[in-house]
Design a protein around this motif. Sequence first.
Motif, PDB file in Angstrom:
ATOM      1  N   ASP A  70      75.794 -43.266  70.770  1.00  0.00           N
ATOM      2  CA  ASP A  70      76.905 -42.624  70.840  1.00  0.00           C
ATOM      3  C   ASP A  70      76.512 -41.416  71.903  1.00  0.00           C
ATOM      4  N   PRO A  71      77.800 -41.137  72.479  1.00  0.00           N
ATOM      5  CA  PRO A  71      77.639 -40.042  73.619  1.00  0.00           C
ATOM      6  C   PRO A  71      76.828 -38.889  73.103  1.00  0.00           C
TER       7      PRO A  71
ATOM      8  N   VAL B 239      90.351 -41.822  68.845  1.00  0.00           N
ATOM      9  CA  VAL B 239      89.064 -41.741  69.899  1.00  0.00           C
ATOM     10  C   VAL B 239      88.261 -42.846  69.631  1.00  0.00           C
ATOM     11  N   HIS B 240      88.171 -43.541  70.648  1.00  0.00           N
ATOM     12  CA  HIS B 240      86.963 -44.534  70.647  1.00  0.00           C
ATOM     13  C   HIS B 240      86.133 -44.415  72.017  1.00  0.00           C
ATOM     14  N   TRP B 241      84.777 -44.330  71.908  1.00  0.00           N
ATOM     15  CA  TRP B 241      83.670 -44.283  72.984  1.00  0.00           C
ATOM     16  C   TRP B 241      83.396 -45.584  73.124  1.00  0.00           C
ATOM     17  N   TYR B 242      83.088 -45.987  74.389  1.00  0.00           N
ATOM     18  CA  TYR B 242      82.471 -47.222  74.840  1.00  0.00           C
ATOM     19  C   TYR B 242      81.380 -46.762  75.986  1.00  0.00           C
ATOM     20  N   GLU B 243      80.355 -47.350  75.786  1.00  0.00           N
ATOM     21  CA  GLU B 243      79.044 -46.977  76.881  1.00  0.00           C
ATOM     22  C   GLU B 243      79.155 -48.378  77.851  1.00  0.00           C
ATOM     23  N   MET B 244      79.050 -47.766  79.201  1.00  0.00           N
ATOM     24  CA  MET B 244      79.199 -48.556  80.345  1.00  0.00           C
ATOM     25  C   MET B 244      77.753 -48.380  80.785  1.00  0.00           C
ATOM     26  N   PRO B 245      77.304 -49.231  81.719  1.00  0.00           N
ATOM     27  CA  PRO B 245      75.832 -49.002  82.382  1.00  0.00           C
ATOM     28  C   PRO B 245      75.904 -47.558  83.003  1.00  0.00           C
TER      29      PRO B 245
ATOM     30  N   ALA C 125      78.539 -45.157  82.758  1.00  0.00           N
ATOM     31  CA  ALA C 125      79.464 -44.084  82.458  1.00  0.00           C
ATOM     32  C   ALA C 125      79.759 -44.485  80.981  1.00  0.00           C
ATOM     33  N   TRP C 126      80.261 -43.275  80.592  1.00  0.00           N
ATOM     34  CA  TRP C 126      80.941 -43.550  78.958  1.00  0.00           C
ATOM     35  C   TRP C 126      82.584 -43.474  79.244  1.00  0.00           C
ATOM     36  N   VAL C 127      83.392 -44.261  78.616  1.00  0.00           N
ATOM     37  CA  VAL C 127      84.686 -44.451  78.586  1.00  0.00           C
ATOM     38  C   VAL C 127      85.334 -43.977  77.144  1.00  0.00           C
ATOM     39  N   VAL C 128      86.120 -43.155  77.193  1.00  0.00           N
ATOM     40  CA  VAL C 128      86.929 -42.713  76.069  1.00  0.00           C
ATOM     41  C   VAL C 128      88.318 -43.142  76.082  1.00  0.00           C
ATOM     42  N   ASN C 129      88.913 -43.815  74.928  1.00  0.00           N
ATOM     43  CA  ASN C 129      90.274 -44.291  74.828  1.00  0.00           C
ATOM     44  C   ASN C 129      90.787 -43.138  73.619  1.00  0.00           C
ATOM     45  N   PHE C 130      92.039 -42.802  73.789  1.00  0.00           N
ATOM     46  CA  PHE C 130      92.675 -42.026  72.732  1.00  0.00           C
ATOM     47  C   PHE C 130      94.218 -41.863  72.946  1.00  0.00           C
TER      48      PHE C 130
ATOM     49  N   ARG D  47      98.887 -42.705  75.215  1.00  0.00           N
ATOM     50  CA  ARG D  47      97.777 -43.268  75.257  1.00  0.00           C
ATOM     51  C   ARG D  47      96.989 -42.807  76.344  1.00  0.00           C
ATOM     52  N   ALA D  48      95.812 -42.807  76.572  1.00  0.00           N
ATOM     53  CA  ALA D  48      95.155 -42.219  77.549  1.00  0.00           C
ATOM     54  C   ALA D  48      93.741 -42.721  77.527  1.00  0.00           C
ATOM     55  N   ARG D  49      93.053 -42.546  78.762  1.00  0.00           N
ATOM     56  CA  ARG D  49      91.456 -43.018  78.886  1.00  0.00           C
ATOM     57  C   ARG D  49      90.816 -42.174  80.006  1.00  0.00           C
ATOM     58  N   VAL D  50      89.705 -41.720  79.659  1.00  0.00           N
ATOM     59  CA  VAL D  50      88.725 -40.700  80.553  1.00  0.00           C
ATOM     60  C   VAL D  50      87.555 -41.480  80.819  1.00  0.00           C
ATOM     61  N   VAL D  51      87.033 -41.522  82.172  1.00  0.00           N
ATOM     62  CA  VAL D  51      85.627 -42.163  82.302  1.00  0.00           C
ATOM     63  C   VAL D  51      84.787 -40.978  82.676  1.00  0.00           C
ATOM     64  N   TYR D  52      83.917 -40.703  81.863  1.00  0.00           N
ATOM     65  CA  TYR D  52      82.568 -39.831  82.403  1.00  0.00           C
ATOM     66  C   TYR D  52      81.327 -40.354  82.773  1.00  0.00           C
ATOM     67  N   LEU D  53      80.752 -39.862  83.829  1.00  0.00           N
ATOM     68  CA  LEU D  53      79.595 -40.280  84.390  1.00  0.00           C
ATOM     69  C   LEU D  53      78.628 -40.003  83.291  1.00  0.00           C
ATOM     70  N   LYS D  54      77.539 -40.673  83.517  1.00  0.00           N
ATOM     71  CA  LYS D  54      76.395 -40.456  82.422  1.00  0.00           C
ATOM     72  C   LYS D  54      75.852 -38.647  82.505  1.00  0.00           C
ATOM     73  N   ASP D  55      76.090 -38.208  83.684  1.00  0.00           N
ATOM     74  CA  ASP D  55      75.808 -36.687  83.861  1.00  0.00           C
ATOM     75  C   ASP D  55      76.876 -35.867  83.080  1.00  0.00           C
ATOM     76  N   GLY D  56      77.858 -36.285  82.589  1.00  0.00           N
ATOM     77  CA  GLY D  56      78.875 -35.671  81.784  1.00  0.00           C
ATOM     78  C   GLY D  56      80.306 -35.379  82.821  1.00  0.00           C
ATOM     79  N   LYS D  57      80.144 -35.627  84.182  1.00  0.00           N
ATOM     80  CA  LYS D  57      81.375 -35.333  85.044  1.00  0.00           C
ATOM     81  C   LYS D  57      82.423 -36.319  84.788  1.00  0.00           C
ATOM     82  N   ALA D  58      83.670 -35.953  84.535  1.00  0.00           N
ATOM     83  CA  ALA D  58      84.955 -36.672  84.287  1.00  0.00           C
ATOM     84  C   ALA D  58      85.214 -37.289  85.816  1.00  0.00           C
TER      85      ALA D  58
END
Length: 149
Positions: free
Chosen positions: A21-22, A40-46, A48-53, A59-70
């Motif tokens: 989990d993130p 809210v649904h989180w998905y891990e990418m190599p 980044a983290w992607v959250v759909n909600f 309906r929206a989606r945010v992509v966060y880098l692994k360091d936490g920056k959107a």
Amino acid sequence: MKKFIFILSSLLLSFSLFARDPDEGLIKSFSSSFPKAEQVHWYEMPKAWVVNFVADGIRARVVYLKDGKATEFTRYYFEQNLPFVIRSKVKEAYPNKNIFGVIEVSILTETGASQLEYYIKLDDAKSWLTVKSDTDGNLTVQEKYKKVQ
């Protein structure tokens, strides 16, 4: 063959047991930015983290880098949520088409600059059209498709 299936099954099970989990900081950051988020649904990418909600019915989606920056924020909605200036320019340029849907994309670069674009899906009885708009309402055609008659 049975050993192969057993080993393959064991590997798949072990990978699913290590699903992550993130981290708590990222979840708190998301929750404070989107306090009304539902489904809210989180998905891990190599990288980044992607959250759909869904927030306020959109309906929206945010992509966060692994360091936490959107880095990217995308919203999917209908004509009534499109900013007035852009909606009026689209209606003026394409008076015989209906606004079917909108994809709003906000991109944040590493330098801190941001870019906002709207991809407006239009249709009529004969065709589909995707028009891209910037925040000033400058329109460019991205896609054209004929409907099957």
